[in-house]
Design an enzyme around this catalytic site. Structure first.
Site, PDB file in Angstrom:
ATOM      1  N   LYS A   1       0.908  -1.133   0.079  1.00 18.49           N
ATOM      2  CA  LYS A   1       0.060   0.029  -0.051  1.00 18.49           C
ATOM      3  C   LYS A   1       0.929   1.223  -0.035  1.00 18.49           C
ATOM      4  O   LYS A   1       0.647   1.921  -0.821  1.00 18.49           O
ATOM      5  CB  LYS A   1      -0.890  -0.021   1.325  1.00 18.49           C
ATOM      6  N   ASN A   2       1.928   1.140   0.917  1.00 18.46           N
ATOM      7  CA  ASN A   2       2.670   2.432   0.904  1.00 18.46           C
ATOM      8  C   ASN A   2       3.548   2.850  -0.055  1.00 18.46           C
ATOM      9  O   ASN A   2       4.113   3.810  -0.170  1.00 18.46           O
ATOM     10  CB  ASN A   2       3.546   2.403   2.434  1.00 18.46           C
TER      11      ASN A   2
ATOM     12  N   CYS B   1      -3.241  12.525  14.056  1.00 15.92           N
ATOM     13  CA  CYS B   1      -4.275  11.282  14.211  1.00 15.92           C
ATOM     14  C   CYS B   1      -3.607  10.595  15.301  1.00 15.92           C
ATOM     15  O   CYS B   1      -2.838  11.123  16.189  1.00 15.92           O
ATOM     16  CB  CYS B   1      -4.089  10.477  12.862  1.00 15.92           C
TER      17      CYS B   1
ATOM     18  N   ARG C   1       2.022  14.118  13.880  1.00 16.23           N
ATOM     19  CA  ARG C   1       2.247  14.112  12.285  1.00 16.23           C
ATOM     20  C   ARG C   1       2.367  15.449  11.809  1.00 16.23           C
ATOM     21  O   ARG C   1       1.519  15.969  10.823  1.00 16.23           O
ATOM     22  CB  ARG C   1       1.414  13.201  11.734  1.00 16.23           C
TER      23      ARG C   1
ATOM     24  N   ASP D   1       5.386   0.562  11.794  1.00 15.94           N
ATOM     25  CA  ASP D   1       4.289  -0.039  11.430  1.00 15.94           C
ATOM     26  C   ASP D   1       4.081  -1.407  12.038  1.00 15.94           C
ATOM     27  O   ASP D   1       3.268  -1.997  11.566  1.00 15.94           O
ATOM     28  CB  ASP D   1       4.243   0.328  10.351  1.00 15.94           C
TER      29      ASP D   1
ATOM     30  N   ARG E   1      -8.345  -0.444   5.752  1.00 12.76           N
ATOM     31  CA  ARG E   1      -7.613   0.603   5.009  1.00 12.76           C
ATOM     32  C   ARG E   1      -6.396   0.058   4.391  1.00 12.76           C
ATOM     33  O   ARG E   1      -5.884   0.602   3.611  1.00 12.76           O
ATOM     34  CB  ARG E   1      -7.181   1.666   6.040  1.00 12.76           C
TER      35      ARG E   1
END
Ligand code: UD1
Length: 419
Positions: free
Chosen positions: A21-22, A115, A120, A307, A399
């Site tokens: 995804k990233n 978030c 961030r 992560d 997500r």
């Protein structure tokens, strides 16, 4: 809102890893830099990708997404606004700023805000783009930027917490169409940035050093369309490794790139888990026998990825002895601690550290997912816990993990989604 019902499970068999995804998200943003057709393969079908599709459609792209292949063409180059209602759901959309500025000379991109994993900020993105000559104003929650033509610069992009992945992506994408040469020092070295660099080079960009902390970019006049394949998801790979360890189940992980997980494999082997890598790069992980606790420090690549911090905290909760996690990328990224403790884990948080006193058993409970990676950690804990675990707010996991419950079910996991 959906919830997961999870029961203690033993896993076995093989799992195939999806595209990252990233890596896919910045590559998608980079298609703004050309009017020609781009075909991107191995794109995972998940919420964040669907959000980026909507943003690119707002920006005049026509997109077909089938069988994990994105075909992106340009209808119009007029729009330059990435609206708040889309950007607020996903910070990665902020990396449309660099390519919009480079190609369309102006950009209005909603500021993503904080978030649950921390504040961030976006100061490094703005510093880098300003150095290339962009005029940038923050007004009513939007970042408004314009330029008469970006110019190369020598930029130091390190911040208080090290390099920034998406700031590097933004500045890199802005620099490829600017005049003269740009040098970026303290660039992010993550495999996803290397992947973006390779995509930009396939489009005709002149870049040296992608995947290292020193990037040299000579601006070119125009970029062309191309075909490209996104790298495998190292975070999904690490998540299945953590699931294997927590449930003490041997697994084969197929389609990953083990070299992207070198720090994780090191930690896992030090815990006493056997990890073998086949010629075709398949990973065989076998956590049988008594495991040892671990000390983990999250850092920018090639360090241990933040992560994967939550997922490994879940498995260390079930390894007898004391483990320590130092979170050096997002010092407040510990929302999962309270939920894991509700399941009987014994974790104490102190500033950016967590001390985990491993138990031989944790218990199912009703728990709440707070963010994407924390929800993966709770699923892992649920699979290893005695009894039934109900995980609320699983939209977070949708997500970032493609078909997570189907992949787990195929391995024998007792997991069910309930509306
Ligand atoms: C990316 C990943 C995210 C991962 C993170 C760190 C994507 C879509 N997301 O997020 O999953 O957790 O890298 O590996 O790829 N910082 C600043 N100023 C800035 C930007 C960042 O101080 O302008 C700080 C952050 O607060 C954080 C650190 O730098 O402490 C690293 O953040 P960064 O690498 O920018 O994360 P993202 O690129 O947003």
């Amino acid at each position: 809102m959906d919830k997961f019902i999870v029961h203690k499970s033993e896993l076995s068999g093989a799992v195939i890893i999806s595209g990252a995804k990233n890596a896919a998200l910045p590559v998608m943003a980079a298609t703004i830099l050309t009017d020609e057709k781009c075909i991107i393969r191995n794109v995972p079908d998940l919420m964040d990708i669907r959000t980026m599709i909507k943003i690119l459609e707002c920006l005049g792209k026509e997109i077909n997404f089938e069988n994990n292949i994105l075909t992106i063409t340009t209808i119009s180059n007029k729009s330059f606004v990435a609206p708040y209602k889309l950007v607020r759901t996903m910070r990665a959309s902020f990396c449309c700023l660099g390519p919009l500025l480079a190609k369309r000379k102006k950009a209005k991109v909603a500021l993503p805000g904080g978030c649950v994993i921390g504040a961030r900020p976006v100061d490094l993105h703005i510093k880098g783009l300003k150095a290339l000559g962009a005029e940038i104003n923050i007004d009513k929650g939007y970042c408004q930027a314009k330029t008469n033509g970006l110019e190369g610069a020598h930029i130091y992009l390190g911040g208080s917490f090290g390099s920034s992945v998406l700031a590097t992506a933004n500045v890199m994408m802005a620099a490829v169409l600017s005049k003269d040469e740009t040098v970026i020092e303290h660039a992010a070295c993550e495999p996803e940035i290397k992947c973006l660099g390779l995509f930009l080079k396939k489009m005709g960009a002149d870049i040296i050093g992608e995947g290292t902390s020193l990037l040299k970019i000579k601006g070119v006049k125009k970029l062309k369309g191309c075909e490209f394949e996104v790298i495998p998801d190292r975070i999904e790979t690490g998540t299945f490794m953590a699931a294997s360890i927590a449930t003490r189940s041997p697994l084969k992980i197929v389609g990953a790139n083990p070299m992207d997980l070198i720090s994780v494999i090191e930690v896992v082997r030090n815990m006493g888990v056997s990890v073998d890598i086949d010629k075709d790069q398949s990973i065989f992980i076998n956590p049988k026998g008594k495991l040892k606790p671990a000390n983990i420090t999250t850092l920018a690549y090639p360090g241990f990825p933040t992560d994967l911090q939550a997922q490994f905290m879940a498995c260390l909760s079930l390894v007898e002895g004391v483990s320590l996690i130092a979170e050096k990328v997002y010092p407040d990224r510990f929302m999962h601690v309270a939920e894991l403790n509700r399941m009987g884990a014994s974790i104490q948080k102190s500033g950016s550290y967590a001390i985990i006193e491993g138990k031989n058993m944790i218990y199912g409970a009703e728990i709440m997912a707070s963010d994407l990676r924390a929800s993966a950690a709770l699923v892992i804990a649920g699979l290893a816990a005695e009894g039934k675990t109900e995980i609320l707010r699983v939209y977070h996991i949708d997500r970032g993990y493609e078909k997570i419950e189907n992949k787990l079910k195929k391995l024998g996991a007792k997991i069910k989604r309930q509306k």
